[in-house]
Design an enzyme around this catalytic site. Structure first.
Site, mmCIF file in Angstrom:
data_model
loop_
_atom_site.group_PDB
_atom_site.id
_atom_site.type_symbol
_atom_site.label_atom_id
_atom_site.label_comp_id
_atom_site.label_asym_id
_atom_site.label_seq_id
_atom_site.Cartn_x
_atom_site.Cartn_y
_atom_site.Cartn_z
ATOM 1 N N ASP A 200 0.830 -1.217 0.000
ATOM 2 C CA ASP A 200 0.000 0.000 0.000
ATOM 3 C C ASP A 200 0.865 1.269 0.000
ATOM 4 O O ASP A 200 2.096 1.192 0.071
ATOM 5 C CB ASP A 200 -0.953 -0.006 1.209
ATOM 6 C CG ASP A 200 -0.229 -0.296 2.516
ATOM 7 O OD1 ASP A 200 1.014 -0.266 2.534
ATOM 8 O OD2 ASP A 200 -0.908 -0.550 3.523
ATOM 9 N N ASN B 241 -7.150 -0.146 14.400
ATOM 10 C CA ASN B 241 -8.580 -0.319 14.108
ATOM 11 C C ASN B 241 -8.853 -1.605 13.332
ATOM 12 O O ASN B 241 -9.937 -1.794 12.797
ATOM 13 C CB ASN B 241 -9.114 0.881 13.307
ATOM 14 C CG ASN B 241 -8.394 1.031 11.965
ATOM 15 O OD1 ASN B 241 -7.474 0.279 11.660
ATOM 16 N ND2 ASN B 241 -8.818 1.996 11.165
ATOM 17 N N HIS C 224 -7.319 -2.481 10.556
ATOM 18 C CA HIS C 224 -7.126 -2.408 9.099
ATOM 19 C C HIS C 224 -5.995 -3.336 8.657
ATOM 20 O O HIS C 224 -5.081 -3.639 9.415
ATOM 21 C CB HIS C 224 -6.928 -0.961 8.605
ATOM 22 C CG HIS C 224 -5.603 -0.352 8.883
ATOM 23 N ND1 HIS C 224 -5.400 1.017 8.863
ATOM 24 C CD2 HIS C 224 -4.377 -0.869 9.189
ATOM 25 C CE1 HIS C 224 -4.133 1.280 9.118
ATOM 26 N NE2 HIS C 224 -3.496 0.172 9.318
ATOM 27 N N GLU D 205 -9.640 -0.211 5.262
ATOM 28 C CA GLU D 205 -10.130 0.348 6.524
ATOM 29 C C GLU D 205 -11.505 -0.222 6.893
ATOM 30 O O GLU D 205 -12.196 -0.785 6.039
ATOM 31 C CB GLU D 205 -10.264 1.872 6.357
ATOM 32 C CG GLU D 205 -8.940 2.598 6.120
ATOM 33 C CD GLU D 205 -8.196 2.913 7.404
ATOM 34 O OE1 GLU D 205 -8.047 2.039 8.271
ATOM 35 O OE2 GLU D 205 -7.738 4.076 7.541
HETATM 36 C C1 F6R Z 1 1.326 -0.812 6.028
HETATM 37 C C2 F6R Z 1 0.188 -1.648 6.383
HETATM 38 C C3 F6R Z 1 -0.579 -1.334 7.622
HETATM 39 C C4 F6R Z 1 0.297 -1.591 8.853
HETATM 40 C C5 F6R Z 1 -0.458 -1.320 10.151
HETATM 41 C C6 F6R Z 1 0.425 -1.498 11.359
HETATM 42 O O1 F6R Z 1 1.883 -1.241 4.809
HETATM 43 O O2 F6R Z 1 -0.140 -2.573 5.701
HETATM 44 O O3 F6R Z 1 -1.733 -2.117 7.675
HETATM 45 O O4 F6R Z 1 0.713 -2.921 8.828
HETATM 46 O O5 F6R Z 1 -0.959 -0.014 10.144
HETATM 47 O O6 F6R Z 1 1.492 -0.573 11.316
HETATM 48 P P1 F6R Z 1 2.729 -0.712 12.310
HETATM 49 O O7 F6R Z 1 3.405 -1.982 11.951
HETATM 50 O O8 F6R Z 1 3.601 0.478 12.013
HETATM 51 O O9 F6R Z 1 2.159 -0.747 13.678
#
Ligand code: F6R
Length: 239
Positions: free
Chosen positions: A67, A135, A137, A142
């Site tokens: 992403d 959340n 995601h 989302e």
């Molecule tokens: C980013 C992604 C997001 C993160 C998630 C957790 O490429 O896919 O879903 O994996 O927001 O982020 P961290 O690892 O920074 O807590």
């Protein structure tokens, strides 16, 4: 979905790295898709060690970025591209022809979507390492997303817009993202969802205890019995 709890992050990382080694052993030109951010970083560091030790031949693998934030590219610290390159692609000395990621600064984001959709449909995904947002995601899919979609543009939730500031060294106003969709992710041959640290413990509990629902995107990974949800002691302390 199988929950696997590890006593330490290091054990968890070892397990994921062995899985990746096995994937590449079975298929030297495997397609590996990685989330960016804090969670996968220790896995990436360990893979860099393996590469430097010459233990695994990564020269034929393909890499997909999961992403990106819309409005930034690799030149902005905090973009997914910057994190993936600096944490992983550059130290691994991957060639450009091995890498496919979204360009969040593209003037035609629909082309970005078509390009990534085409790559995923042609190559498939052999292994994906996912992280989870506070959340629930996955990628940037989302809450209340459409799980039937391939790559798409999303409105970032309020919580994601707040949390994402941790990645940037300057203030940014980003309200949209671009992400691979669940339809594609659920077709990946091997899926690992990773969560570490206490701040993830509540969402880990919610995912484990909830029925699959678009309100907590990660719960839809339960559609696949073989998805591994790997958590360390802190993230798993409520389950
Ligand atoms: C980013 C992604 C997001 C993160 C998630 C957790 O490429 O896919 O879903 O994996 O927001 O982020 P961290 O690892 O920074 O807590």
């Amino acid at each position: 979905m199988n929950l696997k709890k590890f006593d330490s992050e290091s054990e968890l990382v070892d397990r994921i790295v062995s899985t990746i080694k096995q994937v590449i052993k079975n298929k030297p030109d495997a397609v590996l898709c990685f989330a960016c951010g804090e969670t996968p970083r220790p896995v990436m560091n360990r893979l860099v060690e393996l590469r430097n030790a010459g233990v695994v031949d990564f020269s034929r693998v393909r890499l997909l970025g999961l992403d990106e934030w819309i409005g930034v590219d690799r030149s902005t610290n905090g973009s997914c591209a910057q994190m993936l390159y600096d944490d992983f692609f550059t130290p691994m000395r991957f060639r450009e022809d091995q890498i496919s990621i979204f360009n969040g600064l593209s003037e035609c984001l629909n082309n970005e979507i078509s390009r990534m959709n085409q790559i995923v449909s042609e190559l498939g995904i052999d292994f994906v390492l996912l992280g989870i947002g506070l959340n629930g995601h996955i990628g940037l899919n989302e809450p209340n997303f459409n799980p039937k979609r391939n790559a798409n543009i999303v409105d970032l939730s309020e919580i994601t817009q707040k949390v994402m500031t941790k990645y940037f060294d300057k203030s940014v106003h980003i309200s949209k993202g671009i992400t691979l969709g669940f339809k594609q992710l659920l077709k990946a041959k091997k899926i690992i969802l990773m969560a570490t640290g206490e701040r993830k413990s509540e969402i880990v509990k919610e995912v484990v205890e909830s029925e699959p629902s678009i309100t907590i995107p990660a719960t839809l990974l339960k559609e696949r019995k073989d998805v591994l949800f790997m958590v360390d002691k802190e993230a798993g302390k409520m389950v």
